[in-house]
Write an enzyme that holds these catalytic residues in place. Structure first.
Site, PDB file in Angstrom:
ATOM      1  N   THR A 126       0.751  -1.126   0.068  1.00  0.00           N
ATOM      2  CA  THR A 126       0.023   0.092   0.035  1.00  0.00           C
ATOM      3  C   THR A 126       0.745   1.084  -0.016  1.00  0.00           C
ATOM      4  OG1 THR A 126      -1.713  -1.207   0.895  1.00  0.00           O
ATOM      5  CG2 THR A 126      -1.828   1.285   1.682  1.00  0.00           C
ATOM      6  N   GLY A 131      -4.319   2.239  -2.696  1.00  0.00           N
ATOM      7  CA  GLY A 131      -4.676   1.284  -1.472  1.00  0.00           C
ATOM      8  C   GLY A 131      -5.472   0.194  -2.333  1.00  0.00           C
ATOM      9  N   SER A 132      -6.748   0.328  -2.688  1.00  0.00           N
ATOM     10  CA  SER A 132      -7.754  -0.586  -3.346  1.00  0.00           C
ATOM     11  C   SER A 132      -7.133  -0.601  -4.727  1.00  0.00           C
ATOM     12  CB  SER A 132      -9.085   0.004  -3.343  1.00  0.00           C
ATOM     13  OG  SER A 132      -9.712  -0.266  -2.160  1.00  0.00           O
ATOM     14  N   ILE A 336     -26.516  -5.716  23.940  1.00  0.00           N
ATOM     15  CA  ILE A 336     -26.920  -6.655  25.046  1.00  0.00           C
ATOM     16  C   ILE A 336     -26.503  -5.953  26.419  1.00  0.00           C
ATOM     17  CG2 ILE A 336     -26.620  -8.801  25.976  1.00  0.00           C
ATOM     18  CD1 ILE A 336     -26.894  -9.726  22.970  1.00  0.00           C
ATOM     19  N   GLU A 362      -6.373  -5.752   3.884  1.00  0.00           N
ATOM     20  CA  GLU A 362      -6.275  -6.940   3.038  1.00  0.00           C
ATOM     21  C   GLU A 362      -7.487  -6.966   1.966  1.00  0.00           C
ATOM     22  OE1 GLU A 362      -4.270 -10.484   3.907  1.00  0.00           O
ATOM     23  OE2 GLU A 362      -3.108  -9.546   5.449  1.00  0.00           O
ATOM     24  N   THR A 364     -10.884  -4.025   0.949  1.00  0.00           N
ATOM     25  CA  THR A 364     -11.927  -3.525   1.332  1.00  0.00           C
ATOM     26  C   THR A 364     -13.316  -4.433   1.187  1.00  0.00           C
ATOM     27  OG1 THR A 364     -12.427  -2.249  -0.428  1.00  0.00           O
ATOM     28  CG2 THR A 364     -11.378  -1.104   1.341  1.00  0.00           C
TER      29      THR A 364
HETATM   30  N1  CAA Z   1      -3.771 -14.658  -8.041  1.00  0.00           N
HETATM   31  C1  CAA Z   1      -3.080 -14.457  -8.817  1.00  0.00           C
HETATM   32  N2  CAA Z   1      -2.834 -13.698  -9.735  1.00  0.00           N
HETATM   33  C2  CAA Z   1      -3.855 -12.716  -9.806  1.00  0.00           C
HETATM   34  C3  CAA Z   1      -4.955 -12.577  -9.010  1.00  0.00           C
HETATM   35  C4  CAA Z   1      -4.892 -13.885  -8.249  1.00  0.00           C
HETATM   36  N3  CAA Z   1      -5.906 -13.883  -7.213  1.00  0.00           N
HETATM   37  N4  CAA Z   1      -5.622 -11.648  -9.272  1.00  0.00           N
HETATM   38  C5  CAA Z   1      -5.232 -11.050 -10.423  1.00  0.00           C
HETATM   39  N5  CAA Z   1      -4.071 -11.417 -10.707  1.00  0.00           N
HETATM   40  C6  CAA Z   1      -3.086 -11.251 -11.548  1.00  0.00           C
HETATM   41  C7  CAA Z   1      -3.489 -10.997 -12.894  1.00  0.00           C
HETATM   42  O1  CAA Z   1      -3.602 -12.030 -13.754  1.00  0.00           O
HETATM   43  C8  CAA Z   1      -2.973  -9.949 -13.542  1.00  0.00           C
HETATM   44  O2  CAA Z   1      -1.673 -10.873 -13.953  1.00  0.00           O
HETATM   45  P1  CAA Z   1      -1.167 -10.625 -15.538  1.00  0.00           P
HETATM   46  O3  CAA Z   1      -0.835  -8.961 -15.472  1.00  0.00           O
HETATM   47  O4  CAA Z   1       0.384 -11.219 -15.368  1.00  0.00           O
HETATM   48  O5  CAA Z   1      -1.989 -11.248 -16.317  1.00  0.00           O
HETATM   49  C9  CAA Z   1      -2.592  -8.962 -12.670  1.00  0.00           C
HETATM   50  O6  CAA Z   1      -2.598  -9.949 -11.360  1.00  0.00           O
HETATM   51  C10 CAA Z   1      -3.039  -8.098 -12.448  1.00  0.00           C
HETATM   52  O7  CAA Z   1      -4.580  -8.063 -12.208  1.00  0.00           O
HETATM   53  P2  CAA Z   1      -5.895  -7.280 -12.316  1.00  0.00           P
HETATM   54  O8  CAA Z   1      -5.882  -6.874 -13.736  1.00  0.00           O
HETATM   55  O9  CAA Z   1      -7.011  -8.170 -11.689  1.00  0.00           O
HETATM   56  O10 CAA Z   1      -5.626  -6.116 -11.471  1.00  0.00           O
HETATM   57  P3  CAA Z   1      -6.295  -4.709 -10.906  1.00  0.00           P
HETATM   58  O11 CAA Z   1      -5.631  -3.640 -11.188  1.00  0.00           O
HETATM   59  O12 CAA Z   1      -7.519  -4.834 -11.853  1.00  0.00           O
HETATM   60  O13 CAA Z   1      -6.655  -4.931  -9.588  1.00  0.00           O
HETATM   61  C11 CAA Z   1      -7.748  -5.706  -7.589  1.00  0.00           C
HETATM   62  C12 CAA Z   1      -7.231  -6.065  -8.781  1.00  0.00           C
HETATM   63  C13 CAA Z   1      -8.664  -7.061  -7.036  1.00  0.00           C
HETATM   64  C14 CAA Z   1      -8.906  -4.638  -7.437  1.00  0.00           C
HETATM   65  C15 CAA Z   1      -6.484  -5.514  -6.805  1.00  0.00           C
HETATM   66  O14 CAA Z   1      -5.773  -4.241  -6.878  1.00  0.00           O
HETATM   67  C16 CAA Z   1      -6.706  -5.616  -5.381  1.00  0.00           C
HETATM   68  O15 CAA Z   1      -6.783  -7.034  -4.589  1.00  0.00           O
HETATM   69  N6  CAA Z   1      -6.711  -4.382  -4.553  1.00  0.00           N
HETATM   70  C17 CAA Z   1      -6.886  -4.451  -2.961  1.00  0.00           C
HETATM   71  C18 CAA Z   1      -5.616  -4.414  -2.506  1.00  0.00           C
HETATM   72  C19 CAA Z   1      -5.341  -5.026  -1.165  1.00  0.00           C
HETATM   73  O16 CAA Z   1      -6.006  -6.042  -0.640  1.00  0.00           O
HETATM   74  N7  CAA Z   1      -4.492  -4.373  -0.220  1.00  0.00           N
HETATM   75  C20 CAA Z   1      -4.418  -4.945   0.706  1.00  0.00           C
HETATM   76  C21 CAA Z   1      -2.934  -4.445   1.444  1.00  0.00           C
HETATM   77  S1  CAA Z   1      -1.887  -5.416   2.501  1.00  0.00           S
HETATM   78  C22 CAA Z   1      -2.779  -5.354   4.013  1.00  0.00           C
HETATM   79  O17 CAA Z   1      -3.807  -4.836   4.318  1.00  0.00           O
HETATM   80  C23 CAA Z   1      -1.990  -6.180   5.089  1.00  0.00           C
HETATM   81  C24 CAA Z   1      -2.131  -5.532   6.487  1.00  0.00           C
HETATM   82  O18 CAA Z   1      -1.698  -4.723   6.878  1.00  0.00           O
HETATM   83  C25 CAA Z   1      -3.379  -6.369   7.151  1.00  0.00           C
END
Ligand code: CAA
Length: 387
Positions: A126, A131-132, A336, A362, A364
């Protein structure tokens, strides 16, 4: 189908529950109030084998399965959700990606100190404007000699101040916008400077930091997985990490339910125990039902992961349902307890504050719905993001 835990899983669950009841629960209110990070606790969890419980023994771990690890997170979070997230990020966001994507050399070098709890791990994805939309990250890794120079700033990094190893994501190809030009790197604490301790609504016993990397020079041995394929590492890691956060939410909700049930059996009003009133009975029945439903979703996702099967959709469903349930049901626990629930005399107000974050980090709830929708509609990546 078998709904029973194995003997090993039950033993690990009992061991963690016992430790949490004796060594964490009595201190959780104070750690919350004082914003105290209980650094020494992690050495003791390590002695019990709980800092790498699902890491193979050859890499210094406990050799248990992923569901055992999920049970550990549930039990720790039931006592203190800040401890839960510290262990969750350390294990599923920092240690497991090294095992999943690392070379043999990287696994033998970086995993044992983490699995043995000699070091804490962190996951640095992040940024202030990523973020997202994690693929918008701007931290740069510029080719330098046989390696890279990394420069950038990361935000809200769990364990940042205390971690020895960071899985850090940086842009290796500035020509490619979005997720495709990103790589994953393994950094040490010495590559990183902590610039801020975040103040939060809850999870006060965990550390959340802003960090900067200022021209850190690293070699090729620090690249995790292939160059420009780091976003896959991030997404694959979060697929499993989200099951851990679901377990954290489950543990928090369970704790709230237990306090509310006990209170309802004792508190008297209008000449009766309040648990005799249907209004309270219905609340407790809903809590118990929703906790059961969550547990099934969480354990199913964990089971799929440990079978090596796809779990992106199931993990997102578990995390989404668990986190919204925990926020809703910890609020009901306060209801409660009435006025007492709103005070620090009881822990339910802490549970409510702690539960809220599980709907945010991880990924939203909105991102979980996006992940689920893409999966059930068979849509390709990015097709559900309106641009
Ligand atoms: N597994 C493996 N690879 C994946 C995948 C998965 N589940 N989902 C997507 N990918 C790959 C895709 O195949 C693609 O790869 P290639 O370019 O090689 O083909 C690449 O990742 C990009 O994928 P997208 O086109 O889907 O990417 P996007 O920009 O549309 O984003 C999203 C997708 C789901 C919105 C993603 O950005 C996301 O999950 N955002 C949320 C971020 C997040 O969860 N952050 C948490 C921070 S960590 C944290 O919170 C820890 C803490 O402190 C507790």
């Amino acid at each position: 189908m078998d709904f029973d835990l194995t003997q090993d899983q039950r033993e690990i669950q009992a061991l963690t529950r016992e430790f949490a009841r004796a060594e964490i629960d009595p201190h959780a209110a104070e750690w919350d109030r004082e914003h105290h990070f209980p650094r020494e606790l992690y050495g003791r969890l390590a002695e019990l084998g709980l800092m790498g419980v699902c890491v193979p023994e050859e890499y210094g771990g406990g050799g248990a399965d992923f569901l055992s690890y999920i049970l550990v997170l549930e039990e720790l979070s039931r006592a203190d959700a800040g401890v839960g997230v510290t262990v969750a990020v350390h294990t599923s966001a920092a240690t497991l990606p090294l095992l999943a994507y690392g070379t043999d050399e990287q696994k033998s070098r970086f995993v044992p100190p983490l699995a043995r709890g000699e070091q804490l791990g962190a996951f640095a994805l992040t940024e202030a404007e990523a973020g997202s939309d994690a693929g918008a990250l701007r931290t740069r890794a510029e080719a330098a000699g046989d390696g890279w120079t990394i420069t950038g700033a990361k935000q809200w990094i769990t364990n940042g101040r205390h971690a020895g190893t960071f899985i850090l994501f940086a842009r290796t190809d500035p020509e490619i916008a979005g997720a495709r030009g990103v790589s994953a790197f393994i950094l040490d604490a010495e590559h990183v400077r902590v610039t801020r301790d975040e103040e939060k609504l809850g999870l006060n016993s965990s550390a959340t930091n802003d960090i900067v990397v200022e021209g850190a020079r690293i070699g090729r041995d620090r690249l995790l997985h292939e160059e420009n394929r780091g976003f896959r590492v991030a997404m694959g890691t979060l697929d499993g990490g989200r099951i851990g956060i679901a377990a954290q939410a489950l543990g928090i909700a369970q704790a709230g339910y237990e306090v509310a049930r006990e209170y309802a059996a004792e508190r008297r009003a209008f000449g009766h125990r309040i648990g005799d009133f249907q209004a309270i009975q219905h609340k407790l029945a809903d809590m118990s039902m929703e906790i059961d439903a969550t547990r099934l979703l969480v354990y199913r996702a964990a089971w799929l992961k440990q079978q090596g099967r796809r779990h992106t959709e199931e993990g997102a469903k578990a995390k989404l349902f668990a986190s919204e349930m925990a926020r809703r049901q910890t609020a009901e626990a306060i209801q409660i307890l009435g006025g007492y629930g709103y005070t620090k005399e009881f822990p339910v107000e802490r549970y409510y504050r702690d539960a809220k974050i599980t709907e945010i980090y991880e990924g939203t709830s909105e991102i979980q719905r996006l992940v689920i929708a893409r999966s059930i509609l068979g849509m390709t990546e990015r097709s559900l993001v309106v641009r």
